[in-house]
Design a protein around this motif. Structure first.
Motif, PDB file in Angstrom:
ATOM      1  N   SER A   1       0.826  -1.207   0.000  1.00 53.72           N
ATOM      2  CA  SER A   1       0.000   0.000   0.000  1.00 53.72           C
ATOM      3  C   SER A   1       0.864   1.262   0.000  1.00 53.72           C
ATOM      4  O   SER A   1       0.566   2.238  -0.699  1.00 53.72           O
ATOM      5  CB  SER A   1      -0.932  -0.015   1.205  1.00 53.72           C
ATOM      6  N   TRP A   2       1.961   1.240   0.762  1.00 53.21           N
ATOM      7  CA  TRP A   2       2.860   2.390   0.841  1.00 53.21           C
ATOM      8  C   TRP A   2       3.515   2.655  -0.515  1.00 53.21           C
ATOM      9  O   TRP A   2       3.615   3.796  -0.952  1.00 53.21           O
ATOM     10  CB  TRP A   2       3.911   2.163   1.923  1.00 53.21           C
ATOM     11  N   PHE A   3       3.946   1.598  -1.204  1.00 47.21           N
ATOM     12  CA  PHE A   3       4.542   1.763  -2.531  1.00 47.21           C
ATOM     13  C   PHE A   3       3.515   2.320  -3.515  1.00 47.21           C
ATOM     14  O   PHE A   3       3.826   3.204  -4.316  1.00 47.21           O
ATOM     15  CB  PHE A   3       5.096   0.442  -3.057  1.00 47.21           C
ATOM     16  N   ARG A   4       2.297   1.812  -3.455  1.00 46.78           N
ATOM     17  CA  ARG A   4       1.248   2.305  -4.364  1.00 46.78           C
ATOM     18  C   ARG A   4       0.908   3.754  -4.070  1.00 46.78           C
ATOM     19  O   ARG A   4       0.659   4.532  -4.984  1.00 46.78           O
ATOM     20  CB  ARG A   4       0.014   1.419  -4.273  1.00 46.78           C
ATOM     21  N   LYS A   5       0.886   4.129  -2.802  1.00 46.58           N
ATOM     22  CA  LYS A   5       0.627   5.526  -2.435  1.00 46.58           C
ATOM     23  C   LYS A   5       1.720   6.433  -2.994  1.00 46.58           C
ATOM     24  O   LYS A   5       1.464   7.581  -3.357  1.00 46.58           O
ATOM     25  CB  LYS A   5       0.554   5.677  -0.920  1.00 46.58           C
ATOM     26  N   ASN A   6       2.943   5.899  -3.081  1.00 41.93           N
ATOM     27  CA  ASN A   6       4.064   6.645  -3.647  1.00 41.93           C
ATOM     28  C   ASN A   6       4.188   6.442  -5.157  1.00 41.93           C
ATOM     29  O   ASN A   6       5.231   6.736  -5.737  1.00 41.93           O
ATOM     30  CB  ASN A   6       5.357   6.234  -2.943  1.00 41.93           C
ATOM     31  N   LEU A   7       3.120   5.905  -5.765  1.00 45.69           N
ATOM     32  CA  LEU A   7       3.000   5.729  -7.219  1.00 45.69           C
ATOM     33  C   LEU A   7       4.100   4.844  -7.812  1.00 45.69           C
ATOM     34  O   LEU A   7       4.582   5.085  -8.919  1.00 45.69           O
ATOM     35  CB  LEU A   7       2.976   7.094  -7.913  1.00 45.69           C
ATOM     36  N   LEU A   8       4.467   3.805  -7.088  1.00 49.35           N
ATOM     37  CA  LEU A   8       5.473   2.863  -7.570  1.00 49.35           C
ATOM     38  C   LEU A   8       4.788   1.596  -8.075  1.00 49.35           C
ATOM     39  O   LEU A   8       3.846   1.103  -7.451  1.00 49.35           O
ATOM     40  CB  LEU A   8       6.458   2.510  -6.451  1.00 49.35           C
ATOM     41  N   PRO A   9       5.246   1.054  -9.209  1.00 50.25           N
ATOM     42  CA  PRO A   9       4.629  -0.162  -9.750  1.00 50.25           C
ATOM     43  C   PRO A   9       5.062  -1.386  -8.939  1.00 50.25           C
ATOM     44  O   PRO A   9       6.196  -1.844  -9.032  1.00 50.25           O
ATOM     45  CB  PRO A   9       5.172  -0.231 -11.179  1.00 50.25           C
ATOM     46  N   VAL A  10       4.165  -1.921  -8.146  1.00 54.26           N
ATOM     47  CA  VAL A  10       4.475  -3.023  -7.249  1.00 54.26           C
ATOM     48  C   VAL A  10       3.570  -4.203  -7.568  1.00 54.26           C
ATOM     49  O   VAL A  10       2.424  -4.024  -7.971  1.00 54.26           O
ATOM     50  CB  VAL A  10       4.338  -2.581  -5.773  1.00 54.26           C
ATOM     51  N   SER A  11       4.106  -5.408  -7.421  1.00 51.38           N
ATOM     52  CA  SER A  11       3.311  -6.619  -7.608  1.00 51.38           C
ATOM     53  C   SER A  11       3.764  -7.665  -6.592  1.00 51.38           C
ATOM     54  O   SER A  11       4.733  -7.460  -5.862  1.00 51.38           O
ATOM     55  CB  SER A  11       3.453  -7.150  -9.041  1.00 51.38           C
ATOM     56  N   GLU A  12       3.041  -8.784  -6.563  1.00 49.43           N
ATOM     57  CA  GLU A  12       3.357  -9.859  -5.630  1.00 49.43           C
ATOM     58  C   GLU A  12       3.693 -11.119  -6.403  1.00 49.43           C
ATOM     59  O   GLU A  12       3.153 -11.365  -7.474  1.00 49.43           O
ATOM     60  CB  GLU A  12       2.158 -10.156  -4.727  1.00 49.43           C
ATOM     61  N   SER A  13       4.572 -11.918  -5.826  1.00 45.47           N
ATOM     62  CA  SER A  13       4.885 -13.236  -6.362  1.00 45.47           C
ATOM     63  C   SER A  13       5.085 -14.160  -5.170  1.00 45.47           C
ATOM     64  O   SER A  13       6.095 -14.059  -4.480  1.00 45.47           O
ATOM     65  CB  SER A  13       6.148 -13.173  -7.221  1.00 45.47           C
ATOM     66  N   SER A  14       4.109 -14.993  -4.912  1.00 50.26           N
ATOM     67  CA  SER A  14       4.031 -15.853  -3.717  1.00 50.26           C
ATOM     68  C   SER A  14       4.217 -14.991  -2.466  1.00 50.26           C
ATOM     69  O   SER A  14       3.442 -14.080  -2.250  1.00 50.26           O
ATOM     70  CB  SER A  14       5.015 -17.018  -3.795  1.00 50.26           C
ATOM     71  N   ASP A  15       5.261 -15.195  -1.692  1.00 50.46           N
ATOM     72  CA  ASP A  15       5.467 -14.412  -0.472  1.00 50.46           C
ATOM     73  C   ASP A  15       6.279 -13.150  -0.708  1.00 50.46           C
ATOM     74  O   ASP A  15       6.499 -12.378   0.215  1.00 50.46           O
ATOM     75  CB  ASP A  15       6.195 -15.252   0.585  1.00 50.46           C
TER      76      ASP A  15
END
Length: 166
Positions: A109-123
């Motif tokens: 959430s913090w990365f998205r608030k800072n407009l950074l492209p973030v994703s998840e891969s398992s853990d």
């Protein structure tokens, strides 16, 4: 101090180009052979992706101390099993999986608030060419680019303690 050898890793120079292997050594008990026939034994705390230096947690008396071994001085690394009189340096009993999951959501959430492209891969949290591993702290960043690691660390450190996912 008896050490039962489980896995002989071998010549360290052959593994320097394999970041996944280097990452697998984190928190493992190893013996590190260096120049002039000196051997250090301890738990791997960190490996420098630029110079391939290793930071070991070495037992001295009842407590652990950090030992920095320069990458150019390392000849061999051997994964071992510590003898029964050596206590583990990492106490994971205080890490709650619920807290780790909450921390993961906070970081994303913090990365998205800072407009950074973030994703998840398992853990893992993926941010460009960097991976943030559980428990998602400022020292859990895996990338081969030191500048990127420092920038991500700075962003994580600026996140307020009471920040909650939106």
């Amino acid at each position: 101090m008896d050490i039962n050898i489980n896995n002989v890793v071998g010549d360290y120079s052959t593994f320097k180009g394999d970041p996944e292997f280097l990452l697998s050594l984190i928190n493992k008990y190893v013996k590190v052979d260096v120049l002039k026939n000196v051997i250090y034994a301890g738990y791997v705390l960190a490996i420098d992706p630029e110079q391939y230096s290793i930071v070991l947690m070495v037992l001295h008396g009842d407590s652990y101390s950090r030992v920095l071994i320069p990458g150019h001085a390392i000849s061999n690394v051997t994964e071992s099993t510590p003898s029964s009189d050596i206590k583990p340096w990492l106490n994971t009993s205080h890490i709650n999986t619920e807290d780790v999951s909450r921390r993961k959501l906070m970081i994303i959430s913090w990365f998205r608030k800072n407009l950074l492209p973030v994703s998840e891969s398992s853990d893992n949290i993926i941010l460009g060419n960097a991976i943030i591993l559980p428990p998602y702290g400022p020292m859990d960043i895996c990338t081969d680019n030191l500048m990127v690691a420092n920038q991500i660390r700075d962003i994580i450190m600026k996140m307020p303690d009471d920040y909650g996912p939106l």
